[in-house]
Design an enzyme around this catalytic site. Structure first.
Site: not given
Length: 160
Positions: A85, A89, A133
């Site tokens: 979800e 950082v 990602y």
């Protein structure tokens, strides 16, 4: 030598998680959408039958990030999946491996729990995160369009 540690969030981390949630919302230009409070986090994440889990990332004993996740289900695969979800950082600690370690910890959790998938969403304008990602092998699911009902729309729809 500095060491990044990932640990399970506990009830005592509710205020910390709330702080990270607010900071993430500010980054995503959506602070006005946060209705969570420390108490609601305690009541939902740390209740007896919770379906929500949290991780805390620490560097040299100082909390620098978190991840909140839950399990979903794929009917086609007849297996659970792990859904991230939120991953956060703190800005001053980005680029030190904290996000990567949080993701790897959740990937291991997914494997350990026989999950078929590890999924999350990312805002389309968040190029630094999307690049990160994709660099670790995640693939965007551009053919899917997300839908959501909230607030009055959800309430009204449920009443009819």
């Amino acid at each position: 030598m500095s060491e990044i540690i990932i640990r399970e969030a506990t009830l005592n981390d509710a205020e910390l998680l709330f702080t990270f949630i607010k900071e993430l919302a500010i980054y995503e230009k959506a602070e006005h959408e946060v209705y969570a409070t420390v108490d609601t986090i305690k009541d939902t994440m740390f209740c007896k039958n919770t379906q929500v889990h949290g991780l805390i990332c620490e560097l040299d004993g100082v909390a620098i990030g978190s991840a909140i996740y839950f399990y979903n289900y794929s009917t086609w695969l007849a297996k659970s999946g792990l859904y991230l979800e939120d991953l956060y950082v703190t800005p001053e600690h980005r680029g030190k491996g904290a996000g990567l370690k949080l993701l790897k910890t959740m990937a291991k959790t997914a494997i350990d729990n026989d999950c078929a998938r590890f999924e999350w969403s990312c805002l389309d304008w968040n190029k630094p995160s999307r690049d990160f990602y994709e660099a670790i092998g995640a693939v965007s699911q551009d053919e899917w369009v997300g839908y959501r009902m909230t607030g009055k729309t959800l309430f009204d729809f449920a009443q009819t």
